[in-house]
Design a protein around this motif. Sequence first.
Motif, PDB file in Angstrom:
ATOM      1  N   HIS A  24      44.324  41.669  36.558  1.00 41.63           N
ATOM      2  CA  HIS A  24      44.040  41.704  37.987  1.00 41.63           C
ATOM      3  C   HIS A  24      45.297  42.043  38.777  1.00 41.63           C
ATOM      4  O   HIS A  24      46.331  41.383  38.664  1.00 41.63           O
ATOM      5  N   SER A  25      45.222  43.089  39.567  1.00 39.33           N
ATOM      6  CA  SER A  25      46.219  43.382  40.597  1.00 39.33           C
ATOM      7  C   SER A  25      45.528  44.273  41.624  1.00 39.33           C
ATOM      8  O   SER A  25      44.527  44.918  41.315  1.00 39.33           O
ATOM      9  N   LEU A  26      46.061  44.306  42.826  1.00 38.99           N
ATOM     10  CA  LEU A  26      45.378  44.990  43.920  1.00 38.99           C
ATOM     11  C   LEU A  26      46.092  46.241  44.416  1.00 38.99           C
ATOM     12  O   LEU A  26      45.446  47.162  44.910  1.00 38.99           O
ATOM     13  N   ALA A  27      47.395  46.289  44.304  1.00 38.41           N
ATOM     14  CA  ALA A  27      48.148  47.413  44.858  1.00 38.41           C
ATOM     15  C   ALA A  27      48.074  48.631  43.950  1.00 38.41           C
ATOM     16  O   ALA A  27      47.894  48.521  42.737  1.00 38.41           O
ATOM     17  N   ALA A  28      48.226  49.804  44.526  1.00 32.91           N
ATOM     18  CA  ALA A  28      48.449  50.996  43.712  1.00 32.91           C
ATOM     19  C   ALA A  28      49.765  50.806  42.958  1.00 32.91           C
ATOM     20  O   ALA A  28      50.660  50.105  43.431  1.00 32.91           O
ATOM     21  N   PRO A  29      49.902  51.401  41.778  1.00 37.26           N
ATOM     22  CA  PRO A  29      51.110  51.170  40.982  1.00 37.26           C
ATOM     23  C   PRO A  29      52.400  51.411  41.752  1.00 37.26           C
ATOM     24  O   PRO A  29      52.539  52.394  42.484  1.00 37.26           O
ATOM     25  N   ARG A  30      53.335  50.456  41.614  1.00 41.03           N
ATOM     26  CA  ARG A  30      54.681  50.542  42.155  1.00 41.03           C
ATOM     27  C   ARG A  30      54.723  50.600  43.687  1.00 41.03           C
ATOM     28  O   ARG A  30      55.649  51.151  44.276  1.00 41.03           O
ATOM     29  N   THR A  31      53.695  50.045  44.334  1.00 38.14           N
ATOM     30  CA  THR A  31      53.677  50.004  45.795  1.00 38.14           C
ATOM     31  C   THR A  31      53.611  48.550  46.270  1.00 38.14           C
ATOM     32  O   THR A  31      53.212  47.655  45.534  1.00 38.14           O
ATOM     33  N   PHE A  32      54.004  48.346  47.520  1.00 41.92           N
ATOM     34  CA  PHE A  32      53.968  47.015  48.108  1.00 41.92           C
ATOM     35  C   PHE A  32      52.537  46.630  48.470  1.00 41.92           C
ATOM     36  O   PHE A  32      51.700  47.475  48.781  1.00 41.92           O
ATOM     37  N   TYR A  33      52.285  45.317  48.452  1.00 40.43           N
ATOM     38  CA  TYR A  33      51.004  44.780  48.911  1.00 40.43           C
ATOM     39  C   TYR A  33      51.343  43.553  49.765  1.00 40.43           C
ATOM     40  O   TYR A  33      51.376  42.430  49.274  1.00 40.43           O
ATOM     41  N   PRO A  34      51.632  43.761  51.054  1.00 40.89           N
ATOM     42  CA  PRO A  34      52.139  42.662  51.869  1.00 40.89           C
ATOM     43  C   PRO A  34      51.090  41.595  52.150  1.00 40.89           C
ATOM     44  O   PRO A  34      49.911  41.887  52.340  1.00 40.89           O
ATOM     45  N   ARG A  35      51.533  40.359  52.156  1.00 42.63           N
ATOM     46  CA  ARG A  35      50.729  39.189  52.543  1.00 42.63           C
ATOM     47  C   ARG A  35      49.347  39.170  51.883  1.00 42.63           C
ATOM     48  O   ARG A  35      48.313  39.201  52.565  1.00 42.63           O
ATOM     49  N   PRO A  36      49.272  39.108  50.569  1.00 39.18           N
ATOM     50  CA  PRO A  36      47.967  39.051  49.909  1.00 39.18           C
ATOM     51  C   PRO A  36      47.185  37.816  50.352  1.00 39.18           C
ATOM     52  O   PRO A  36      47.753  36.727  50.524  1.00 39.18           O
ATOM     53  N   HIS A  37      45.892  37.995  50.538  1.00 41.42           N
ATOM     54  CA  HIS A  37      45.034  36.898  50.991  1.00 41.42           C
ATOM     55  C   HIS A  37      43.796  36.822  50.111  1.00 41.42           C
ATOM     56  O   HIS A  37      43.207  37.851  49.758  1.00 41.42           O
ATOM     57  N   TYR A  38      43.418  35.603  49.765  1.00 37.75           N
ATOM     58  CA  TYR A  38      42.194  35.365  48.998  1.00 37.75           C
ATOM     59  C   TYR A  38      41.473  34.180  49.637  1.00 37.75           C
ATOM     60  O   TYR A  38      42.092  33.166  49.964  1.00 37.75           O
ATOM     61  N   ASP A  39      40.184  34.287  49.767  1.00 36.54           N
ATOM     62  CA  ASP A  39      39.404  33.140  50.223  1.00 36.54           C
ATOM     63  C   ASP A  39      39.161  32.155  49.089  1.00 36.54           C
ATOM     64  O   ASP A  39      39.088  30.951  49.299  1.00 36.54           O
ATOM     65  N   ASP A  40      39.000  32.683  47.866  1.00 40.60           N
ATOM     66  CA  ASP A  40      38.806  31.857  46.679  1.00 40.60           C
ATOM     67  C   ASP A  40      39.449  32.603  45.522  1.00 40.60           C
ATOM     68  O   ASP A  40      38.825  33.463  44.906  1.00 40.60           O
ATOM     69  N   ILE A  41      40.709  32.280  45.232  1.00 50.14           N
ATOM     70  CA  ILE A  41      41.508  33.071  44.323  1.00 50.14           C
ATOM     71  C   ILE A  41      40.871  33.199  42.935  1.00 50.14           C
ATOM     72  O   ILE A  41      40.771  34.295  42.387  1.00 50.14           O
ATOM     73  N   ALA A  42      40.412  32.104  42.365  1.00 49.47           N
ATOM     74  CA  ALA A  42      39.876  32.175  41.007  1.00 49.47           C
ATOM     75  C   ALA A  42      38.575  32.967  40.969  1.00 49.47           C
ATOM     76  O   ALA A  42      38.366  33.799  40.070  1.00 49.47           O
ATOM     77  N   ALA A  43      37.703  32.740  41.938  1.00 51.21           N
ATOM     78  CA  ALA A  43      36.430  33.447  41.963  1.00 51.21           C
ATOM     79  C   ALA A  43      36.634  34.942  42.181  1.00 51.21           C
ATOM     80  O   ALA A  43      35.972  35.775  41.547  1.00 51.21           O
ATOM     81  N   GLU A  44      37.563  35.297  43.062  1.00 49.29           N
ATOM     82  CA  GLU A  44      37.787  36.714  43.349  1.00 49.29           C
ATOM     83  C   GLU A  44      38.457  37.428  42.178  1.00 49.29           C
ATOM     84  O   GLU A  44      38.124  38.572  41.860  1.00 49.29           O
ATOM     85  N   VAL A  45      39.398  36.758  41.517  1.00 54.75           N
ATOM     86  CA  VAL A  45      40.024  37.354  40.344  1.00 54.75           C
ATOM     87  C   VAL A  45      39.004  37.522  39.227  1.00 54.75           C
ATOM     88  O   VAL A  45      38.949  38.565  38.559  1.00 54.75           O
TER      89      VAL A  45
END
Length: 298
Positions: A148-169
Amino acid sequence: MYLPPLRIPVRTIGARTFDFSRRVAVMAVVNRTPDSFFDRGRTFALDKAVQASFRAVELGADWVDIGGVPFAPGDPIPVEAEADRVVPVVAELRAGSDVVISVDTFHAEVARRAIAAGATVVNDTTGLSDPRLVSVVADSDATLVITHSLAAPRTFYPRPHYDDIAAEVAAFLLGRVEVALAAGIPEERIIVDPGHDLNKNTLHSLELTRRLSEIADLGYPTLAAVSNKDFIGETLDAPREARLEGSLAAAVVSMVNGARIIRMHDVAASVAAARMTEAILGLREPAYLTHNMGDVNE
């Protein structure tokens, strides 16, 4: 005691077979990069990377993960340059060992060359960002680690937010697993990784660790890559060179919550932690028994 409901617990990966219902595999880390997160280029030279790989095997690693590109944001590294870094290490290690070899890459062409050189796993930390990667793995006998990762390779992903981290992952990983299955990769060649610290802050990674059973509940062997991560450093106020104890604690909690592969830098300590955790969980017998087993206390 929690034991993950593995869909296919017995896995043959290259020349080795693991019963993940009773065994935790220790994956050693060898980075052939000048700017790697932890070793800062210590194994960038080819001979140093090869030596480190064989040393990991001597220390008991079941698996060696070879990478040529950091996950951290930065300039793209050409496919040819990445392949030139990792493929020679794979080839030399394979020539001298039957250990499981994974290549840490998101590029389909690098994966193809590494598999041809002897890699038996492709460890993609970008959640299948290269759509061609699944076809390369499907056309081989290699296992695929989906992270699990959200950013395009080698790019920044500022201030990641999850409402329910385990469920979303878990939902993300399940969706990517379906992509892999549709491409022809059988489920016995799929492993999942929740991606500690990857587009996640420290609170996210701590919560993922204590809720790792929700990832293991997907039924695929779960890889926990916790070694020396920033969530350990921030929790303990510890620099990179002082995170061993925190890394082992995170690994043990991950194993108790269902992880069946741990990706670690300190191989000897991690192997001991894995074998001890297996024994506590009732998955293996002690190496020997003499203490208070006879008429005279030992």
